[in-house]
Design a protein around this motif. Structure first.
Motif, short mmCIF file in Angstrom:
data_model
loop_
_atom_site.label_atom_id
_atom_site.label_comp_id
_atom_site.label_asym_id
_atom_site.label_seq_id
_atom_site.Cartn_x
_atom_site.Cartn_y
_atom_site.Cartn_z
N VAL A 21 -0.07 -18.07 -5.52
CA VAL A 21 -0.84 -18.41 -4.32
C VAL A 21 -0.07 -18.05 -3.05
O VAL A 21 -0.67 -17.71 -2.03
CB VAL A 21 -1.21 -19.91 -4.34
N ILE A 22 1.24 -18.08 -3.08
CA ILE A 22 2.05 -17.86 -1.88
C ILE A 22 1.75 -16.52 -1.21
O ILE A 22 1.47 -16.50 -0.01
CB ILE A 22 3.54 -18.03 -2.20
N PRO A 23 1.77 -15.38 -1.91
CA PRO A 23 1.45 -14.12 -1.24
C PRO A 23 0.01 -14.05 -0.73
O PRO A 23 -0.27 -13.39 0.28
CB PRO A 23 1.68 -13.05 -2.30
N TYR A 88 0.45 -11.71 -7.02
CA TYR A 88 1.54 -10.84 -7.44
C TYR A 88 1.22 -9.38 -7.11
O TYR A 88 2.12 -8.61 -6.76
CB TYR A 88 1.82 -11.01 -8.93
N VAL A 89 -0.05 -9.01 -7.19
CA VAL A 89 -0.47 -7.66 -6.79
C VAL A 89 -0.15 -7.46 -5.30
O VAL A 89 0.38 -6.42 -4.91
CB VAL A 89 -1.98 -7.44 -7.08
N MET A 90 -0.47 -8.46 -4.47
CA MET A 90 -0.17 -8.35 -3.04
C MET A 90 1.33 -8.27 -2.79
O MET A 90 1.78 -7.51 -1.93
CB MET A 90 -0.73 -9.55 -2.27
N TYR A 91 2.10 -9.04 -3.53
CA TYR A 91 3.56 -9.01 -3.36
C TYR A 91 4.11 -7.62 -3.70
O TYR A 91 4.91 -7.07 -2.95
CB TYR A 91 4.21 -10.08 -4.24
N VAL A 92 3.69 -7.07 -4.81
CA VAL A 92 4.16 -5.73 -5.22
C VAL A 92 3.69 -4.70 -4.20
O VAL A 92 4.45 -3.82 -3.79
CB VAL A 92 3.66 -5.39 -6.64
N ASN A 93 2.44 -4.81 -3.77
CA ASN A 93 1.88 -3.87 -2.80
C ASN A 93 2.68 -3.86 -1.49
O ASN A 93 2.94 -2.80 -0.93
CB ASN A 93 0.42 -4.25 -2.52
N ALA A 94 3.08 -5.03 -1.03
CA ALA A 94 3.75 -5.14 0.27
C ALA A 94 5.27 -5.00 0.20
O ALA A 94 5.90 -4.79 1.23
CB ALA A 94 3.41 -6.49 0.90
N THR A 95 5.85 -5.09 -0.98
CA THR A 95 7.30 -5.10 -1.10
C THR A 95 7.89 -3.79 -1.61
O THR A 95 8.93 -3.35 -1.13
CB THR A 95 7.74 -6.25 -2.03
N PHE A 96 7.25 -3.19 -2.57
CA PHE A 96 7.83 -2.02 -3.22
C PHE A 96 7.10 -0.74 -2.80
O PHE A 96 5.94 -0.77 -2.42
CB PHE A 96 7.75 -2.17 -4.75
N GLY A 161 -0.15 -0.47 1.52
CA GLY A 161 0.99 -0.66 0.63
C GLY A 161 1.04 0.34 -0.50
O GLY A 161 0.23 1.27 -0.59
N SER A 162 1.98 0.14 -1.37
CA SER A 162 2.23 1.08 -2.47
C SER A 162 1.06 1.13 -3.47
O SER A 162 0.92 2.11 -4.18
CB SER A 162 3.52 0.69 -3.20
N LEU A 163 0.22 0.10 -3.52
CA LEU A 163 -0.93 0.09 -4.42
C LEU A 163 -2.21 0.49 -3.69
O LEU A 163 -3.31 0.27 -4.19
CB LEU A 163 -1.09 -1.29 -5.07
N ASP A 164 -2.06 1.01 -2.48
CA ASP A 164 -3.16 1.48 -1.64
C ASP A 164 -4.08 0.34 -1.21
O ASP A 164 -5.30 0.51 -1.09
CB ASP A 164 -3.95 2.57 -2.38
#
Length: 168
Positions: A21-23, A88-96, A161-164
């Motif tokens: 929920v955090i991201p 987690y999708v948002m975290y990966v999208n915005a971080t990596f 982000g990296s996941l578009d």
């Protein structure tokens, strides 16, 4: 493994949901875009791995629950897992990966709020996007929502982000 998951699986799942929920609360996005990404790309792998583990790793539970009830429980848990993985999708999208600045502009055609029965309020901004010609429904924070008015032009830099997935 079965004994470990039987004993600690519920705590693992609750922790997974809370951290997911955090991201979601941290980023503004186009409404439900991270969920659609998670649904499109994670459903098949999660179902395959979950059913593989159920049939190969949980003989005691499988014998106790039966194949139909056990398969329904696995399916229900997979649905919850995919629903909660959007954070987690948002975290990966915005971080990596590569983060590109994207100018999002258009006319604000509607401002909307939704108050749930649980007490939370969501804030939505509808923008007639000049680049694509479609109306985007942005899920934004209250602080950002209070600054906007219907009819005004909207122009802000968001990131792709990296996941578009667009986010801010």
């Amino acid at each position: 493994m079965e004994a470990f998951l039987t004993k600690y699986g519920s705590w693992f799942f609750i922790t997974f949901m809370v951290l997911g929920v955090i991201p979601i609360l941290q980023y503004d996005t186009i409404l439900n875009e991270p969920f659609f990404f998670a649904f499109d790309y994670l459903t098949i792998p999660v179902l395959i791995v979950s059913y593989f583990l159920y049939f190969t790793t949980f003989p005691k539970y499988r014998k106790q629950a039966g194949d139909i009830k056990g398969c329904l429980w696995v399916f229900m848990l997979c649905c919850l897992f995919i629903l909660m993985s959007q954070g987690y999708v948002m975290y990966v999208n915005a971080t990596f990966g590569t983060q590109l600045d994207t100018k999002l502009e258009g006319k604000i055609v509607e401002l909307d709020t939704y108050t749930s029965n649980k007490g939370g309020t969501s804030y939505y901004v509808y923008i007639d996007n000049t680049a694509t010609g479609e109306i985007l429904k942005l899920d934004v924070s209250k602080r950002h929502f209070d600054k906007l008015k219907v009819g005004n032009n909207y122009s802000e830099i968001w990131k792709t982000g990296s996941l578009d997935i667009l986010y801010r």
